[in-house]
Scaffold this motif. Structure first.
Motif, PDB file in Angstrom:
ATOM      1  N   HIS A 157      28.792 -11.699 -15.130  1.00 14.61           N
ATOM      2  CA  HIS A 157      27.511 -11.025 -14.899  1.00 14.61           C
ATOM      3  C   HIS A 157      26.709 -10.853 -16.177  1.00 14.61           C
ATOM      4  CE1 HIS A 157      28.794 -10.588 -10.843  1.00 14.61           C
ATOM      5  NE2 HIS A 157      29.900  -9.961 -11.234  1.00 14.61           N
ATOM      6  N   THR A 158      27.103 -11.586 -17.212  1.00 11.53           N
ATOM      7  CA  THR A 158      26.320 -11.540 -18.450  1.00 11.53           C
ATOM      8  C   THR A 158      25.413 -12.777 -18.484  1.00 11.53           C
ATOM      9  OG1 THR A 158      27.799 -12.878 -19.820  1.00 11.53           O
ATOM     10  CG2 THR A 158      28.352 -10.539 -19.604  1.00 11.53           C
ATOM     11  N   ALA A 159      24.645 -12.893 -19.559  1.00 10.50           N
ATOM     12  CA  ALA A 159      23.775 -14.079 -19.724  1.00 10.50           C
ATOM     13  C   ALA A 159      24.587 -15.311 -20.126  1.00 10.50           C
ATOM     14  CB  ALA A 159      22.718 -13.775 -20.775  1.00 10.50           C
ATOM     15  N   TYR A 160      25.904 -15.121 -20.358  1.00 12.98           N
ATOM     16  CA  TYR A 160      26.714 -16.223 -20.881  1.00 12.98           C
ATOM     17  C   TYR A 160      27.972 -16.431 -20.032  1.00 12.98           C
ATOM     18  CZ  TYR A 160      23.938 -14.220 -24.668  1.00 12.98           C
ATOM     19  OH  TYR A 160      22.917 -13.668 -25.405  1.00 12.98           O
ATOM     20  N   PRO A 161      27.808 -16.744 -18.751  1.00 10.57           N
ATOM     21  CA  PRO A 161      28.996 -16.862 -17.893  1.00 10.57           C
ATOM     22  C   PRO A 161      29.918 -17.991 -18.342  1.00 10.57           C
ATOM     23  CG  PRO A 161      27.010 -17.589 -16.737  1.00 10.57           C
ATOM     24  CD  PRO A 161      26.560 -16.993 -18.036  1.00 10.57           C
ATOM     25  N   GLY A 162      31.199 -17.664 -18.532  1.00 10.23           N
ATOM     26  CA  GLY A 162      32.195 -18.687 -18.876  1.00 10.23           C
ATOM     27  C   GLY A 162      32.243 -19.053 -20.351  1.00 10.23           C
ATOM     28  N   TRP A 163      31.432 -18.408 -21.188  1.00 12.66           N
ATOM     29  CA  TRP A 163      31.426 -18.780 -22.611  1.00 12.66           C
ATOM     30  C   TRP A 163      32.627 -18.160 -23.322  1.00 12.66           C
ATOM     31  CZ3 TRP A 163      26.067 -19.113 -25.398  1.00 12.66           C
ATOM     32  CH2 TRP A 163      25.156 -19.773 -24.575  1.00 12.66           C
ATOM     33  N   TRP A 164      33.253 -18.947 -24.177  1.00  9.90           N
ATOM     34  CA  TRP A 164      34.381 -18.434 -24.976  1.00  9.90           C
ATOM     35  C   TRP A 164      34.349 -19.034 -26.373  1.00  9.90           C
ATOM     36  CZ3 TRP A 164      39.696 -20.491 -26.129  1.00  9.90           C
ATOM     37  CH2 TRP A 164      40.505 -19.505 -26.717  1.00  9.90           C
TER      38      TRP A 164
END
Ligand SMILES: C[S@@+](CC[C@H](N)C(=O)[O-])C[C@H]1O[C@@H](n2cnc3c(N)ncnc32)[C@H](O)[C@@H]1O
Length: 255
Positions: A157-164
């Protein structure tokens, strides 16, 4: 021209405004007339395929190549193994026929892995090799969490879904503390930044000699939002376009 990105004090950037990292690496390889290129963490080969070199080595324990990794190169070799195995088992300088001119370190996103990749790469480099590090300018603490699963589950639910990105950003304060002789430059390449390291010293063993102490110390250093804000506060972030401009290139790097 002001080459430094201005950031609101105490805030994190929402995104990095520069040129995408794939293109930065590709253009730098051409600008620097790279003969020997090494990439740790190749995955699909997207960045690798854009690199121009005479001979290029890629290292990954699990390739899922679907890009033309031979493009723009005379020779391409892929080593399906961890970077620790690669640096232990392969005589890289002999296999390359010399030192790499440019290296891109984008393997496991944990700071202790990147630290080992860095000192192993520096050892096989020459003073003027350019080492590029990925993912060291995270945009929040969720993507910087050490657990990829945590980042995946909590970023939906952030602006960066799936980012790691993991906590590889900690390599910057580590290099600054233990190796003030290196030139370390943060650059605003989206999505999560590039760091360029130059003025290498292949004989220097400080990082290797202090590896366990560094890991013990930095493992417990905070990796929360405040720590990441402080990371930006402590460093200038340079514009990709300034670094890539033909005329400025020699200002930033030895060629
Ligand atoms: C973010 S991807 C690399 C993307 C690629 N550099 C690009 O820009 O197109 C990270 C890769 O690191 C690899 N990796 C994970 N652990 C590694 C290790 N110990 N040594 C080398 N590569 C590793 C993963 O298999 C994955 O393919």
């Amino acid at each position: 021209m002001n080459a430094i990105v201005s950031l609101e004090a105490g805030a994190l950037p929402q995104q990095h405004p520069g040129t995408h990292y794939n293109e930065v690496i590709a253009r730098l390889s051409a600008l620097r007339n790279v003969k020997r290129y090494l990439e740790v963490g190749v995955q699909r080969g997207i960045t690798f395929s854009g690199v121009k070199a005479e001979i290029a080595f890629g290292v990954d324990p699990e390739f899922i190549v679907n890009a033309n990794v031979a493009a723009n190169k005379k020779q391409t070799r892929l080593f399906q193994m961890t970077s620790d195995e690669f640096f232990r088992d392969v005589d890289v300088v002999a296999e390359f026929g010399g030192h790499p001119d440019m290296c891109f370190l984008d393997g496991m996103h944990l700071f202790e892995y990147l630290l080992r990749d860095f000192y192993n790469t520096e050892r096989i480099s020459s003073r003027n090799t350019l080492i590029c590090l990925h993912d060291c300018l995270p945009l929040n603490h969720i993507m910087a969490h050490r657990s990829m699963d945590f980042a995946n589950q909590n970023s939906a639910h952030t602006a960066y879904p799936g980012w790691w990105t993991g906590d590889v950003w900690k390599i910057v304060p580590i290099l600054q503390k233990y190796r003030p002789d290196l030139r370390v430059m943060l650059v605003d390449a989206p999505p999560t930044g590039l760091v360029f390291v130059t003025n290498l010293d292949p004989q220097n063993t400080v990082l290797r000699d202090n590896y366990l102490d560094i890991v013990r110390d930095y493992f417990t250093q905070p990796n929360d939002q405040e720590a990441i804000v402080s990371h930006y506060r402590s460093n200038n972030v340079f514009q990709t376009d300034a670094v890539l401009a033909d005329m400025n290139h020699s200002l930033f790097f030895n060629t």
